[in-house]
Write a protein that holds these residues in place. Sequence first.
Motif, PDB file in Angstrom:
ATOM      1  N   ARG A  54      -7.005   2.859   0.338  1.00 49.12           N
ATOM      2  CA  ARG A  54      -5.879   3.611  -0.224  1.00 49.12           C
ATOM      3  C   ARG A  54      -5.331   2.920  -1.469  1.00 49.12           C
ATOM      4  O   ARG A  54      -4.527   3.484  -2.197  1.00 49.12           O
ATOM      5  CB  ARG A  54      -4.795   3.756   0.840  1.00 49.12           C
ATOM      6  CG  ARG A  54      -5.225   4.700   1.964  1.00 49.12           C
ATOM      7  CD  ARG A  54      -4.445   4.487   3.247  1.00 49.12           C
ATOM      8  NE  ARG A  54      -3.061   4.884   3.129  1.00 49.12           N
ATOM      9  CZ  ARG A  54      -2.219   4.926   4.153  1.00 49.12           C
ATOM     10  NH1 ARG A  54      -2.631   4.586   5.359  1.00 49.12           N
ATOM     11  NH2 ARG A  54      -0.963   5.284   3.975  1.00 49.12           N
TER      12      ARG A  54
ATOM     13  N   LYS B  76       1.578   8.785  -6.684  1.00 52.01           N
ATOM     14  CA  LYS B  76       1.962  10.197  -6.592  1.00 52.01           C
ATOM     15  C   LYS B  76       2.927  10.565  -7.703  1.00 52.01           C
ATOM     16  O   LYS B  76       2.810  11.627  -8.340  1.00 52.01           O
ATOM     17  CB  LYS B  76       2.589  10.452  -5.225  1.00 52.01           C
ATOM     18  CG  LYS B  76       3.014  11.895  -4.989  1.00 52.01           C
ATOM     19  CD  LYS B  76       3.637  12.041  -3.601  1.00 52.01           C
ATOM     20  CE  LYS B  76       4.128  13.471  -3.382  1.00 52.01           C
ATOM     21  NZ  LYS B  76       4.790  13.622  -2.050  1.00 52.01           N
TER      22      LYS B  76
ATOM     23  N   PRO C 264      -7.688   4.514  -5.525  1.00 50.76           N
ATOM     24  CA  PRO C 264      -7.773   5.976  -5.680  1.00 50.76           C
ATOM     25  C   PRO C 264      -8.784   6.372  -6.742  1.00 50.76           C
ATOM     26  O   PRO C 264      -9.097   5.602  -7.652  1.00 50.76           O
ATOM     27  CB  PRO C 264      -6.353   6.346  -6.123  1.00 50.76           C
ATOM     28  CG  PRO C 264      -5.874   5.134  -6.852  1.00 50.76           C
ATOM     29  CD  PRO C 264      -6.458   3.956  -6.113  1.00 50.76           C
TER      30      PRO C 264
ATOM     31  N   GLU D 198      -5.927   9.394   5.974  1.00 49.41           N
ATOM     32  CA  GLU D 198      -4.507   9.070   6.055  1.00 49.41           C
ATOM     33  C   GLU D 198      -3.952   9.631   7.343  1.00 49.41           C
ATOM     34  O   GLU D 198      -4.093  10.803   7.637  1.00 49.41           O
ATOM     35  CB  GLU D 198      -3.740   9.664   4.870  1.00 49.41           C
ATOM     36  CG  GLU D 198      -3.876   8.869   3.617  1.00 49.41           C
ATOM     37  CD  GLU D 198      -2.859   9.301   2.585  1.00 49.41           C
ATOM     38  OE1 GLU D 198      -1.688   9.489   2.951  1.00 49.41           O
ATOM     39  OE2 GLU D 198      -3.246   9.476   1.434  1.00 49.41           O
TER      40      GLU D 198
ATOM     41  N   THR E 154       0.804  -1.230   0.000  1.00 48.08           N
ATOM     42  CA  THR E 154       0.000   0.000   0.000  1.00 48.08           C
ATOM     43  C   THR E 154       0.831   1.271   0.000  1.00 48.08           C
ATOM     44  O   THR E 154       0.613   2.171  -0.809  1.00 48.08           O
ATOM     45  CB  THR E 154      -0.946   0.001   1.215  1.00 48.08           C
ATOM     46  OG1 THR E 154      -1.840  -1.110   1.095  1.00 48.08           O
ATOM     47  CG2 THR E 154      -1.763   1.286   1.271  1.00 48.08           C
ATOM     48  N   GLN E 155       1.804   1.372   0.913  1.00 51.42           N
ATOM     49  CA  GLN E 155       2.578   2.613   1.014  1.00 51.42           C
ATOM     50  C   GLN E 155       3.392   2.868  -0.251  1.00 51.42           C
ATOM     51  O   GLN E 155       3.444   3.993  -0.746  1.00 51.42           O
ATOM     52  CB  GLN E 155       3.496   2.561   2.233  1.00 51.42           C
ATOM     53  CG  GLN E 155       2.763   2.767   3.552  1.00 51.42           C
ATOM     54  CD  GLN E 155       3.711   2.734   4.725  1.00 51.42           C
ATOM     55  OE1 GLN E 155       4.369   1.727   4.983  1.00 51.42           O
ATOM     56  NE2 GLN E 155       3.781   3.818   5.467  1.00 51.42           N
TER      57      GLN E 155
ATOM     58  N   GLU F 182       1.158   4.029  -3.053  1.00 55.79           N
ATOM     59  CA  GLU F 182       0.808   5.447  -2.944  1.00 55.79           C
ATOM     60  C   GLU F 182       1.912   6.340  -3.492  1.00 55.79           C
ATOM     61  O   GLU F 182       1.640   7.349  -4.137  1.00 55.79           O
ATOM     62  CB  GLU F 182       0.518   5.796  -1.478  1.00 55.79           C
ATOM     63  CG  GLU F 182      -0.801   5.244  -0.983  1.00 55.79           C
ATOM     64  CD  GLU F 182      -1.082   5.638   0.457  1.00 55.79           C
ATOM     65  OE1 GLU F 182      -0.164   5.546   1.292  1.00 55.79           O
ATOM     66  OE2 GLU F 182      -2.206   6.055   0.744  1.00 55.79           O
TER      67      GLU F 182
END
Length: 486
Positions: A293, A37, A296, A105, A29-30, A33
């Motif tokens: 998350r 981005k 999106p 978040e 997940t992180q 993200e």
Amino acid sequence: MLKQSLHQKLLQKLSPQQIQLMKLIQLPTQAFEERLKQEIEENPALDTGKEESDNFEDTLTNDEYDDSGNEKIDAEDINIDEYLSDDEFPSYKTQTNNYSADDEEKQIPYAAGTTFHQSLNNQLNTYRIDDEERAIAEFLVGSIDDSGYIRRDIIDIVDDLAFTQNIFTTEEKVKDILINIVQKLDPVGVGALDLKECLIIQLKSKSENESRVLAIRILEDAFDHFVKKHYKRLLEKFTISEEQLKEAITEISKLNPKPGSSYAGNNKIAEQIVPDFSIRIIDGNLDLTLNSRNAPELHVSREYSNMLKGYQDSKEKSKSQKDAVLFIKQKLDAAKWFIDAIKQRQQTLLITMNAIMHRQEEYFLTGDERKLKPMILKDIADEINMDVSTVSRVANSKYVSTPYGTKLIKEFFSESMKNDQGEDVSTKEIKKILETVISEEDKRKPLTDEKLSNILKEKGYPIARRTVAKYREQLDIPVARLRKEI
């Protein structure tokens, strides 16, 4: 002699898009993200949020030139309808009942603080020493590893001081600065050359009592016997009772074998794990959700939509306009593919985890690791009709939140063995039973691998002694001799 011949081969190659999709699936997940981005920053045609793009129904003309002779753009160059959704609510935005309600978040701030070595150097400022002594002390501090040890010979440090710092000194002086300055710094035990010295420094820093004095004697005079738990030899060597030995060992067990790692300002920050899935028990049934998350809201940016609308409404379409719109088309192609790839990633994650959840339903309902069924990557791959490598990418890097804690998905996979009934059982089940047997053993007389093998056979798991040894090592459990206690 060279020969020329013609051969026909059938090759299957992955497209760049397929390769990128595989990379997206692998990301937790992180990291996903961060990738999202990055894509949004690099592709202005991608936008986030709930803003809807305008829809265009008109098609572009096929005339090659306009009345003034300027080159026009073929309709094949760009079809707006391919990039702009006609749906009021595109499917990739739908999250209700599919993803967990954890949109908020929560950023965890970390204090900058000072590092381990900075703290040690700051403490040196409290000592009144000359420039050369300070330089030697700072060099020694720089030689300390993250655990708090100096793992180099003093003579090597003397040589390095001469070659790199132009400081010519002796082993005696370096040892004196090490013992009287560096090893006096906080945390206690830092700057030791080995474990024995580290533990002795910590004991000597405490107030003196009978147990600590005995503990120091044991470490100084019989360190090998202590490490190997040869308790009978210690009793004979120091002519002490079992109770006295037990109290001394208790004092040693309270010490920190890695003083550097306990420093709160160390550079290492524990990794924050964000579960990719959540499994809950609702009315006796398992409920799987994907972290929101991972889902999106993406669409074509309004700015790019307006640029397309302006192109479509324009009566004169020149060569310069064509170049600009072709650039837009490239960005729209990339945006369209990225949105599709995210949708595929979501589907792949959910399908894979859903198959794993149902295969291990008994475990997720009870939390008993003995209920884990034998399961390998191929089992899930065959069930969901996907490649083993795809399942591996999901299992190796993703976490799931369960009623029993957050688990790495690959932990649910294990090979199988036959029990005495001829049934397939998970090796994890056997390891759990082995762990339980060892935890319940008499620590005065720990069970050898041979005895553990016999106990498991009695419980219906016929495994050899060497297999017991392998499982014990995988569980990070020492041999019987090192498990012995007084």
